[in-house]
Design an enzyme around this catalytic site. Structure first.
Site, mmCIF file in Angstrom:
data_model
loop_
_atom_site.group_PDB
_atom_site.id
_atom_site.type_symbol
_atom_site.label_atom_id
_atom_site.label_comp_id
_atom_site.label_asym_id
_atom_site.label_seq_id
_atom_site.Cartn_x
_atom_site.Cartn_y
_atom_site.Cartn_z
ATOM 1 N N ASN A 196 53.653 54.367 6.538
ATOM 2 C CA ASN A 196 54.537 55.074 6.847
ATOM 3 C C ASN A 196 55.978 53.845 7.705
ATOM 4 O OD1 ASN A 196 55.346 57.399 6.854
ATOM 5 N ND2 ASN A 196 55.646 57.458 8.959
ATOM 6 N N TRP A 197 56.372 52.398 7.282
ATOM 7 C CA TRP A 197 56.853 51.850 7.672
ATOM 8 C C TRP A 197 58.252 52.365 6.808
ATOM 9 C CZ3 TRP A 197 60.403 48.754 5.159
ATOM 10 C CH2 TRP A 197 61.589 47.675 6.058
#
Length: 271
Positions: free
Chosen positions: A226-227
């Protein structure tokens, strides 16, 4: 980082942002997050493949996502947003550029909800796309039948993203398990910090759900960074190595972790 990462490991959910591109009002737009920055993260974590997800910030303008997939090359594919008015020729173009799924996002800032899902999935399924769904997991009982009717495979984001974490016995979580039982449902074990009330480092409330899912169908679980953590930048974003190390707790043996990190995404996304 304590975990040993297998060859072919895949991050199945992250976003790129171009500080210069205009974001839709009211959507997270954390600034400039580039392919060069992400390559550093891949190197640090030992990741080889990536699924780039169209961020809410750009609605159905997939340009930033497509440019990033092109720059990364054969080890990248994407999740797109298209409106019902999309042409077949545009779907061909997107598919050839590496898009393989449609993003349904019912939470704040999302572009496509359940009211267009059936119509759009009927279109994009012909191009080999699956549905990538993000919702408040507590609403699964309401949408279970509609999700089950989807053609082909579908993915549920962020361990179900129960905005108020529930117990593994809760009816909404049982719904998620029933979807998993169809054999067509895949789940991303990711972003526990978005919903956890117990918090870092272990996120025990979300962890209980992750463990129950891994036990149920290790062959259809996925991992994602989820960067760049668009909704959790302040005061400091979560540590990506710590997020990956959570798999040591959630999936206690090497074989299962290899499935989650490498084998399952290779099968789902066709690497």
């Amino acid at each position: 980082m304590k975990i040993s990462v297998p060859k072919g490991a895949c991050d199945t959910h992250m976003h790129f942002y171009d500080g210069a591109a205009s974001a839709k009002p009211g959507t997270p737009n954390p600034g400039n997050y580039t392919v060069a920055m992400y390559r550093e993260l891949q190197k640090k974590l030992g990741l080889e493949r990536v699924i780039v997800v169209q961020p809410n910030a750009y609605g159905d303008d997939n340009t930033v996502t497509l440019n990033a997939i092109r720059d990364i090359g054969k080890n990248a594919k994407g999740v797109a947003v298209v409106k019902p008015s999309v042409s077949d020729s545009e779907l061909v173009r997107l598919t050839q550029a590496g898009m393989c799924a449609l993003r349904i996002m019912t939470l704040h800032g999302g572009t496509l909800g359940f009211e267009v899902m059936d119509e759009l999935m009927a279109r994009v399924h012909q191009f080999g796309w699956h549905a990538n769904i993000q919702l408040d997991g507590r609403e699964l009982p309401k949408y279970q039948a509609q999700i089950k009717r989807l053609p082909g495979r579908f993915v549920i984001d962020h361990t179900g993203k129960f905005l108020e974490p529930v117990s593994p016995e809760h009816e909404a979580f049982r719904c998620l398990l029933r979807l998993v039982e169809t054999g067509r449902c895949w789940v991303k074990l990711s972003a526990p910090y978005e919903t956890s009330k117990t918090g870092a480092p272990k996120y025990e409330d979300v962890g209980k759900l992750a463990k129950a899912l891994v036990k149920k169908a290790p062959e259809r679980m996925l991992w994602a960074s989820n960067w760049p953590h668009p909704s959790a930048r302040k005061p400091t974003p979560p540590d990506d190595a710590d997020m990956l190390d959570l798999l040591l707790d959630w999936a206690p043996d090497d074989k299962t972790r290899k499935q989650i990190l490498a084998d399952n995404p290779a099968e789902l996304y066709g690497f």
